[in-house]
Design a protein around this motif. Sequence first.
Motif, PDB file in Angstrom:
ATOM      1  N   TYR A  42       0.853  -1.191   0.000  1.00  0.00           N
ATOM      2  CA  TYR A  42       0.000   0.000   0.000  1.00  0.00           C
ATOM      3  C   TYR A  42       0.889   1.241   0.000  1.00  0.00           C
ATOM      4  O   TYR A  42       2.031   1.218   0.428  1.00  0.00           O
ATOM      5  N   SER A  43       0.298   2.338  -0.448  1.00  0.00           N
ATOM      6  CA  SER A  43       1.135   3.535  -0.617  1.00  0.00           C
ATOM      7  C   SER A  43       1.119   4.422   0.628  1.00  0.00           C
ATOM      8  O   SER A  43       2.004   5.235   0.836  1.00  0.00           O
ATOM      9  N   ASP A  44       0.108   4.263   1.456  1.00  0.00           N
ATOM     10  CA  ASP A  44       0.003   5.192   2.582  1.00  0.00           C
ATOM     11  C   ASP A  44       0.783   4.714   3.798  1.00  0.00           C
ATOM     12  O   ASP A  44       0.239   4.567   4.882  1.00  0.00           O
ATOM     13  N   GLU A  49       8.037   5.892   4.334  1.00  0.00           N
ATOM     14  CA  GLU A  49       9.184   5.122   3.882  1.00  0.00           C
ATOM     15  C   GLU A  49      10.000   4.582   5.063  1.00  0.00           C
ATOM     16  O   GLU A  49      10.478   3.461   5.051  1.00  0.00           O
ATOM     17  N   ARG A  62       8.110   1.788   6.760  1.00  0.00           N
ATOM     18  CA  ARG A  62       8.118   0.649   5.849  1.00  0.00           C
ATOM     19  C   ARG A  62       9.417  -0.137   6.022  1.00  0.00           C
ATOM     20  O   ARG A  62       9.421  -1.357   6.168  1.00  0.00           O
TER      21      ARG A  62
END
Lengths: 336, 336
Positions: free
Chosen positions: B25-27, B30, B33
């Motif tokens: 997912y993008s939300d 970084e 993550r």
Amino acid sequence: MVTIKDVAKAANVSVTVVSKTLNGYSDVNEDTRRKVLKVAEELKYTPNMLAKNLKQKVTKSIALIFSNFERANGKDGVLFQIMSGIYAAAVDFKYEVVIYTRSLSEQQNISYWKFCKDHKIAGAVVTGLKTTDPYFQEIVNSDFPCVVLDTDLASEHTGSVSTDNVGAAKVAVEFLISKNHRKIGMINGHEFAVVSRQRLEGYKAALSEQDIDFDPTIVVNSDYSEESAYELADSYLQEHRDVTAIFFASDLMAIGFMNRCREIGVRIPEDISILGFDDIVLSSYTTPKLSTVRQNFHKLAYQACEQVIHILEKEEKGRHIMMPFKIVDRETIKEL
Amino acid sequence: MVTIKDVAKAANVSVTVVSKTLNGYSDVNEDTRRKVLKVAEELKYTPNMLAKNLKQKVTKSIALIFSNFERANGKDGVLFQIMSGIYAAAVDFKYEVVIYTRSLSEQQNISYWKFCKDHKIAGAVVTGLKTTDPYFQEIVNSDFPCVVLDTDLASEHTGSVSTDNVGAAKVAVEFLISKNHRKIGMINGHEFAVVSRQRLEGYKAALSEQDIDFDPTIVVNSDYSEESAYELADSYLQEHRDVTAIFFASDLMAIGFMNRCREIGVRIPEDISILGFDDIVLSSYTTPKLSTVRQNFHKLAYQACEQVIHILEKEEKGRHIMMPFKIVDRETIKEL
DNA sequence: ACGATAATCGAAAACGTTTTCGAACGAAGG
DNA sequence: CCTTCGTTCGAAAACGTTTTCGATTATCGT
């Protein structure tokens, strides 16, 4: 998708009692049991295995693990027979079989144990495993139900099944001896494969029992492949003109050897007798038809699968099962 | 067992972000993550497929369905090649393959659709299906991703792949004609099998194109098996002394026929030329070596598996894929 | 400095089961 | 009539995920 909830509603009971009747619990009234069963039938309810397995942390699938499809190129058809045997046992015991190949690099990347857990398999039957493969050690002292073909492992959770290789090799060369052969060569498989060692042991046993000297120069290691035996034929024939019969550790090698023989004009069985091992389908179709010792791969695999299921269901201990063999004499052995 | 919750705790985030990072997912920031990924790695976390699949109502497993292991006795090794092709595609696309056989009675008991749903399979490739099998009709108008081998179905969710049977048969007998054969018999498979019909069509096409009359008495239907052709050899040879070449719809039949020929002393290819179909492994090992037209079963199955995955992932429509063939001339055809 | 927008996160519901544990009820025993 | 016990049932938690959607914070233009 009709769920347990649907039948509960339709039967005017809670999901609990539905689950209980379906799973044979005792604390459910006979009348309601019948009602639930009827409704479930009408609605064509079938349990969602994913949910069930998630809850009970266990699946009904056994894995067939082998090194890879390419190496087992299928020429000999033994992997197929193994598959068929495993599948037969699986359906008998209501399991599913899912197949995995694990290359060397894959074996190094993720451990056997982790692999099994990840894929939520109940048990595994492993074949084509070399003692040098990474998974080998992992398997022998794993708590994961597993039986491996063509070895003689046996521990708490891992069993094995193989043909009686030393016995088979022994009666094989005894058979050759009974045909009055005395100088009997052997083309064996990989030196470090356990079946190779066993076959060699049987070969030696037969010789010594008949008071024939063991001549290490006329037994050579190859790699079970047709090509290898094909290539080794020239020099072997050249260097050992006195051997009258050769015992091969695989039909495929015997066939490769025979092919070269035909090309260079040595006649079989007039000039040299050939005895193979395995009885693959090809062996009935060569000319001359190959004499060999038969392994029943289907039954062998069936036994293997049956054993994993036993050790995981009945908590039996792993053990080694030895399968019978049968020598089938066709057209490549000449009586001297 | 290390769950998503464990890595969440260890990484000081919620299970949600762990799930999100793991699923791209993008939300998610970084930094977090990276942290999550690191923790997951350290803890050797691997997702529980059961839970995942339960949630998303979909698995990553494709089924190989065929009638049964016994009927596909493995002599010809084609089922094995099919398996290997399917497996290859499956690993390429990160699917698992689980194998099922569905006997006639099993087909009658529970519907194809229900079967697929019950077993939570994503798609299926089906082989060995006869047009008379119960599942046949079910499959053609099912919404379940499926491709069936050796037919030419094509609908919204079901595709098919087969060798170009009519083309192959056509060039096969054209090849025979180019060797100056004019009276060419044919031993075909089951009359109602679609491949049989296609092969016959090619046979006729080649004849008519060369202005050779079609003689229905010299083409006979058999059942693809070795034994059947073996048994039919005597009478066929007797009744049709003028045929100089026979085109067989399967190598197995060609081989059975050849075996009988040897027994009764008709020489191949001197007395009669033989052309098979399939190029099974046996064909290279007979004497004389069988000339035949090669089907690439491995590639065919690979394509099939690839297509199911495409139709279920990219929602492609089912279509018919035609695979190339190759005629390989060995030792059973004589030029007149 | 204020509201608007974007970026990042987490609580909670959901998937379809199984299983624990307590509730309800009736019968039996005293 | 009260207690005890056995029988039958159901609420709810749990299995390990995914995914929706609202909350929080940061950024930024004015």
